[in-house]
Design an enzyme around this catalytic site. Sequence first.
Site, PDB file in Angstrom:
ATOM      1  N   CYS A 130      45.361  -1.759  40.665  1.00  0.00           N
ATOM      2  CA  CYS A 130      44.673  -0.523  41.041  1.00  0.00           C
ATOM      3  C   CYS A 130      45.589   0.434  41.823  1.00  0.00           C
ATOM      4  O   CYS A 130      45.748   1.596  41.463  1.00  0.00           O
ATOM      5  CB  CYS A 130      43.413  -0.842  41.840  1.00  0.00           C
ATOM      6  SG  CYS A 130      42.415   0.612  42.189  1.00  0.00           S
TER       7      CYS A 130
ATOM      8  N   CYS B   4      41.060   4.815  50.455  1.00  0.00           N
ATOM      9  CA  CYS B   4      40.020   4.846  49.423  1.00  0.00           C
ATOM     10  C   CYS B   4      38.707   4.299  49.985  1.00  0.00           C
ATOM     11  O   CYS B   4      38.708   3.366  50.803  1.00  0.00           O
ATOM     12  CB  CYS B   4      40.463   4.001  48.240  1.00  0.00           C
ATOM     13  SG  CYS B   4      41.907   4.669  47.406  1.00  0.00           S
TER      14      CYS B   4
ATOM     15  N   CYS C 188      50.027  -0.448  50.161  1.00  0.00           N
ATOM     16  CA  CYS C 188      49.563  -0.195  48.792  1.00  0.00           C
ATOM     17  C   CYS C 188      50.721  -0.117  47.797  1.00  0.00           C
ATOM     18  O   CYS C 188      50.501   0.066  46.614  1.00  0.00           O
ATOM     19  CB  CYS C 188      48.765   1.103  48.755  1.00  0.00           C
ATOM     20  SG  CYS C 188      49.712   2.517  49.320  1.00  0.00           S
TER      21      CYS C 188
END
Length: 222
Positions: free
Chosen positions: A109, A192, A218
């Site tokens: 993702c 997010c 991330c």
Amino acid sequence: MSEIGQDLAQASRELEQLGPLDAAVAAIDWAIDNYDDDVVVASSFQDVALIDLVRKARASIEVVFLDTEYHFPETLAFVERLRKVWDLNLTVTHPEVALDEFPCGSARCCEVRKVEPLAKAINGRRAWITGLKRVDTPERADAPILGWDANRGLVKVNPIATWTDEDVDRYLADHDLPLHPLTYVGYVSIGCAPTTQPISEGQDPREGRWPGSGKTECGLHV
Ligand code: SF4
């Protein structure tokens, strides 16, 4: 270390001798002087102090925001508000995958929603500026102000690397800058929506991101 790496390390050490604000201003000036329009800023829009510093150094500098399509509506509204108020030269990237393809929590993702769009946005540039701070995570504790991003093949400038959270708060207050609206309801580090939660007083701010997963990065700052 390569020759360019050594030069950057030396320049970075010189910036380290300055106080946090002077170092940030000097690092941004250094990037613009050396790379002109070949420098781009990647911002989460939590680092409002950084955006304020770079826009004051060069109003036309390109600012990139990575829209993962999982952001809070408040984040998107805040980005748009600052774009308008400051007339930012803003580029908003979007992933090339649908929302249900590699959804939040899946292995790729962050890669398809952040890492790959960033790579495209900075492709061909000679330097990028980030809002990375050493106090953010233990993994960032040794981040230099200037360094060579070997993975992407360009210079990485971290003007506020040496700033503490108090330095950020002081800059925001001194310049009467706006805060992300979710800051007022307990969110400290805002990413997010599915992986961000508010924290209680006394809780480690890092507990507000990727709670329970052990994840702290991330993939943008590797
Ligand atoms: S933080 Fe979560 S939703 Fe956002 S890109 Fe990474 S895995 Fe996906």
